[in-house]
Design a protein around this motif. Structure first.
Motif, short mmCIF file in Angstrom:
data_model
loop_
_atom_site.label_atom_id
_atom_site.label_comp_id
_atom_site.label_asym_id
_atom_site.label_seq_id
_atom_site.Cartn_x
_atom_site.Cartn_y
_atom_site.Cartn_z
N LEU A 88 0.84 -1.19 0.00
CA LEU A 88 0.00 0.00 0.00
C LEU A 88 0.88 1.24 0.00
O LEU A 88 2.02 1.21 0.44
CB LEU A 88 -0.91 0.01 1.23
N THR A 89 0.31 2.35 -0.47
CA THR A 89 1.05 3.61 -0.45
C THR A 89 1.09 4.14 0.97
O THR A 89 0.24 3.80 1.79
CB THR A 89 0.39 4.65 -1.38
N GLY A 90 2.05 4.96 1.24
CA GLY A 90 2.15 5.55 2.58
C GLY A 90 3.54 5.35 3.16
O GLY A 90 4.42 4.74 2.56
N ASP A 91 3.72 5.89 4.36
CA ASP A 91 5.02 5.83 5.02
C ASP A 91 5.27 4.48 5.68
O ASP A 91 6.41 4.07 5.86
CB ASP A 91 5.12 6.94 6.08
N ASP A 93 5.14 0.31 6.25
CA ASP A 93 5.29 -0.88 5.45
C ASP A 93 4.05 -1.73 5.66
O ASP A 93 3.99 -2.57 6.56
CB ASP A 93 6.56 -1.63 5.87
N ALA A 157 -5.83 2.38 -1.48
CA ALA A 157 -4.58 2.98 -1.93
C ALA A 157 -3.46 1.95 -2.15
O ALA A 157 -2.45 1.98 -1.47
CB ALA A 157 -4.13 4.08 -0.98
N LEU A 159 -0.17 0.41 -3.97
CA LEU A 159 0.99 1.07 -4.55
C LEU A 159 0.91 1.09 -6.07
O LEU A 159 1.15 2.12 -6.70
CB LEU A 159 2.28 0.38 -4.09
N ASN A 160 0.58 -0.04 -6.68
CA ASN A 160 0.39 -0.12 -8.13
C ASN A 160 -1.09 -0.27 -8.42
O ASN A 160 -1.68 -1.30 -8.13
CB ASN A 160 1.15 -1.32 -8.70
N ARG A 161 -1.66 0.77 -8.98
CA ARG A 161 -3.10 0.75 -9.25
C ARG A 161 -3.38 -0.03 -10.54
O ARG A 161 -2.86 0.31 -11.60
CB ARG A 161 -3.61 2.18 -9.39
#
Length: 175
Positions: A88-91, A93, A157, A159-161
Protein backbone atom coordinates in the motif's frame (compact mmCIF):
# COMPACT_ATOMS: atom_id res chain seq x y z
CA UNK A 1 6.27 -5.46 1.19
CA UNK A 2 5.66 -8.00 -1.54
CA UNK A 3 5.22 -11.39 0.00
CA UNK A 4 5.55 -14.07 -2.61
CA UNK A 5 3.78 -17.41 -2.49
CA UNK A 6 5.59 -20.38 -1.09
CA UNK A 7 6.46 -23.13 -3.51
CA UNK A 8 4.80 -25.83 -1.45
CA UNK A 9 3.51 -28.06 -4.23
CA UNK A 10 6.87 -28.65 -6.00
CA UNK A 11 8.66 -28.97 -2.66
CA UNK A 12 6.08 -31.43 -1.32
CA UNK A 13 6.15 -33.57 -4.45
CA UNK A 14 9.96 -33.67 -4.44
CA UNK A 15 10.02 -34.55 -0.76
CA UNK A 16 7.47 -37.34 -1.23
CA UNK A 17 9.40 -38.89 -4.13
CA UNK A 18 12.65 -38.76 -2.16
CA UNK A 19 10.92 -40.17 0.92
CA UNK A 20 9.49 -43.08 -1.07
CA UNK A 21 12.92 -43.86 -2.55
CA UNK A 22 14.55 -43.70 0.91
CA UNK A 23 11.89 -45.95 2.45
CA UNK A 24 12.36 -48.50 -0.34
CA UNK A 25 16.15 -48.48 0.11
CA UNK A 26 15.78 -48.78 3.89
CA UNK A 27 13.37 -51.72 3.59
CA UNK A 28 15.73 -53.56 1.21
CA UNK A 29 18.73 -52.84 3.44
CA UNK A 30 16.93 -54.09 6.55
CA UNK A 31 15.77 -57.21 4.74
CA UNK A 32 19.34 -57.91 3.60
CA UNK A 33 20.72 -57.27 7.10
CA UNK A 34 18.37 -59.72 8.79
CA UNK A 35 18.87 -62.37 6.11
CA UNK A 36 15.46 -62.29 4.41
CA UNK A 37 14.78 -62.14 0.70
CA UNK A 38 14.51 -58.45 -0.29
CA UNK A 39 11.54 -56.99 -2.15
CA UNK A 40 13.87 -55.89 -4.93
CA UNK A 41 16.78 -58.16 -5.67
CA UNK A 42 20.09 -56.30 -5.73
CA UNK A 43 21.52 -58.74 -8.28
CA UNK A 44 18.61 -58.37 -10.69
CA UNK A 45 18.82 -54.57 -10.52
CA UNK A 46 22.58 -54.50 -11.12
CA UNK A 47 22.29 -57.13 -13.86
CA UNK A 48 19.65 -55.09 -15.64
CA UNK A 49 21.66 -51.88 -15.30
CA UNK A 50 24.83 -53.53 -16.60
CA UNK A 51 23.03 -54.86 -19.67
CA UNK A 52 21.63 -51.43 -20.67
CA UNK A 53 23.70 -49.23 -22.98
CA UNK A 54 23.73 -45.42 -22.90
CA UNK A 55 22.30 -45.13 -26.41
CA UNK A 56 19.28 -47.39 -25.71
CA UNK A 57 15.85 -45.77 -25.57
CA UNK A 58 15.17 -46.51 -21.88
CA UNK A 59 18.15 -44.50 -20.49
CA UNK A 60 17.45 -41.69 -22.96
CA UNK A 61 13.81 -41.44 -21.89
CA UNK A 62 14.69 -41.68 -18.18
CA UNK A 63 17.43 -39.05 -18.54
CA UNK A 64 15.18 -36.72 -20.53
CA UNK A 65 12.41 -37.09 -17.97
CA UNK A 66 14.78 -36.36 -15.08
CA UNK A 67 16.23 -33.35 -16.91
CA UNK A 68 12.74 -32.00 -17.66
CA UNK A 69 11.60 -32.44 -14.05
CA UNK A 70 14.78 -30.79 -12.80
CA UNK A 71 14.26 -27.85 -15.17
CA UNK A 72 10.64 -27.47 -14.05
CA UNK A 73 11.68 -27.50 -10.39
CA UNK A 74 14.41 -24.96 -11.11
CA UNK A 75 11.97 -22.67 -12.92
CA UNK A 76 9.45 -23.00 -10.08
CA UNK A 77 12.15 -21.95 -7.64
CA UNK A 78 13.56 -19.04 -9.67
CA UNK A 79 10.53 -17.42 -11.33
CA UNK A 80 8.57 -15.11 -9.06
CA UNK A 81 4.99 -16.01 -8.39
CA UNK A 82 2.06 -13.70 -8.06
CA UNK A 83 2.42 -11.69 -4.84
CA UNK A 84 0.07 -12.73 -2.05
CA UNK A 85 0.32 -9.38 -0.29
CA UNK A 86 0.10 -6.17 -2.31
CA UNK A 87 1.92 -3.13 -0.91
CA UNK A 88 0.00 0.00 0.00
CA UNK A 89 1.05 3.61 -0.45
CA UNK A 90 2.15 5.55 2.58
CA UNK A 91 5.02 5.83 5.02
CA UNK A 92 4.37 2.52 6.77
CA UNK A 93 5.29 -0.88 5.45
CA UNK A 94 1.74 -2.17 5.01
CA UNK A 95 -0.06 -4.41 2.58
CA UNK A 96 -3.36 -6.01 1.70
CA UNK A 97 -3.85 -9.60 0.61
CA UNK A 98 -5.08 -10.19 -2.91
CA UNK A 99 -8.07 -12.07 -1.56
CA UNK A 100 -9.13 -9.24 0.75
CA UNK A 101 -8.77 -6.65 -2.00
CA UNK A 102 -10.80 -8.78 -4.41
CA UNK A 103 -13.58 -9.30 -1.85
CA UNK A 104 -13.68 -5.61 -0.94
CA UNK A 105 -13.92 -4.58 -4.59
CA UNK A 106 -16.48 -7.27 -5.36
CA UNK A 107 -18.68 -6.15 -2.46
CA UNK A 108 -18.35 -2.53 -3.60
CA UNK A 109 -19.40 -3.40 -7.15
CA UNK A 110 -22.34 -5.45 -5.87
CA UNK A 111 -23.71 -2.49 -3.87
CA UNK A 112 -24.10 -0.26 -6.94
CA UNK A 113 -27.77 0.35 -7.73
CA UNK A 114 -28.90 -1.97 -10.52
CA UNK A 115 -26.21 -4.62 -10.11
CA UNK A 116 -27.64 -8.04 -9.29
CA UNK A 117 -24.37 -9.94 -9.27
CA UNK A 118 -20.72 -8.96 -9.46
CA UNK A 119 -17.69 -11.19 -9.93
CA UNK A 120 -14.17 -9.83 -9.90
CA UNK A 121 -10.94 -11.30 -11.19
CA UNK A 122 -7.82 -9.62 -9.87
CA UNK A 123 -4.94 -10.12 -12.29
CA UNK A 124 -1.37 -8.89 -12.08
CA UNK A 125 -2.11 -5.53 -13.70
CA UNK A 126 -5.84 -5.57 -14.35
CA UNK A 127 -9.15 -5.95 -12.61
CA UNK A 128 -11.88 -7.62 -14.64
CA UNK A 129 -15.35 -7.01 -13.22
CA UNK A 130 -18.19 -9.12 -14.60
CA UNK A 131 -21.42 -7.34 -13.75
CA UNK A 132 -24.90 -8.74 -14.22
CA UNK A 133 -28.06 -6.64 -14.11
CA UNK A 134 -31.79 -7.14 -14.50
CA UNK A 135 -32.25 -3.69 -15.99
CA UNK A 136 -33.35 -3.25 -19.59
CA UNK A 137 -31.69 0.16 -19.81
CA UNK A 138 -28.04 -0.27 -18.86
CA UNK A 139 -26.86 3.20 -19.82
CA UNK A 140 -24.45 4.59 -17.26
CA UNK A 141 -24.22 1.41 -15.19
CA UNK A 142 -20.64 0.62 -16.22
CA UNK A 143 -19.62 4.19 -15.37
CA UNK A 144 -21.29 3.90 -11.96
CA UNK A 145 -19.48 0.62 -11.24
CA UNK A 146 -16.19 2.07 -12.46
CA UNK A 147 -16.67 5.13 -10.22
CA UNK A 148 -17.47 2.98 -7.17
CA UNK A 149 -14.43 0.78 -7.79
CA UNK A 150 -12.20 3.82 -8.30
CA UNK A 151 -13.44 5.33 -5.05
CA UNK A 152 -12.78 2.06 -3.19
CA UNK A 153 -9.29 1.81 -4.71
CA UNK A 154 -8.64 5.39 -3.55
CA UNK A 155 -9.58 4.34 -0.01
CA UNK A 156 -7.41 1.21 -0.05
CA UNK A 157 -4.58 2.98 -1.93
CA UNK A 158 -2.52 0.13 -3.44
CA UNK A 159 0.99 1.07 -4.55
CA UNK A 160 0.39 -0.12 -8.13
CA UNK A 161 -3.10 0.75 -9.25
CA UNK A 162 -4.47 -1.88 -11.65
CA UNK A 163 -6.32 -1.03 -14.83
CA UNK A 164 -10.03 -1.80 -14.89
CA UNK A 165 -12.13 -3.67 -17.43
CA UNK A 166 -15.86 -3.94 -16.81
CA UNK A 167 -18.02 -6.48 -18.61
CA UNK A 168 -21.75 -5.84 -18.33
CA UNK A 169 -24.39 -8.43 -19.05
CA UNK A 170 -28.10 -7.71 -18.93
CA UNK A 171 -30.31 -10.71 -18.28
CA UNK A 172 -33.35 -9.01 -19.78
CA UNK A 173 -33.37 -7.44 -23.23
CA UNK A 174 -34.97 -4.13 -24.05
CA UNK A 175 -38.36 -4.45 -25.82
Amino acid sequence: MKRRPRRTIPATLTALVLLAACVLVAIVAIQLAIGRTPIISYRSVTGTLHSIHWNDTAPLIAGGTCALLGLLLLLAALLPGRPTVLPLTGDMDAGVTRRSLRHALQNTAATVDGVTRAKLKLGRRTIVARIRTDRTNTAGLTDAVRGALDQRLDQVAPLNRPAMKIQLRATRNAP
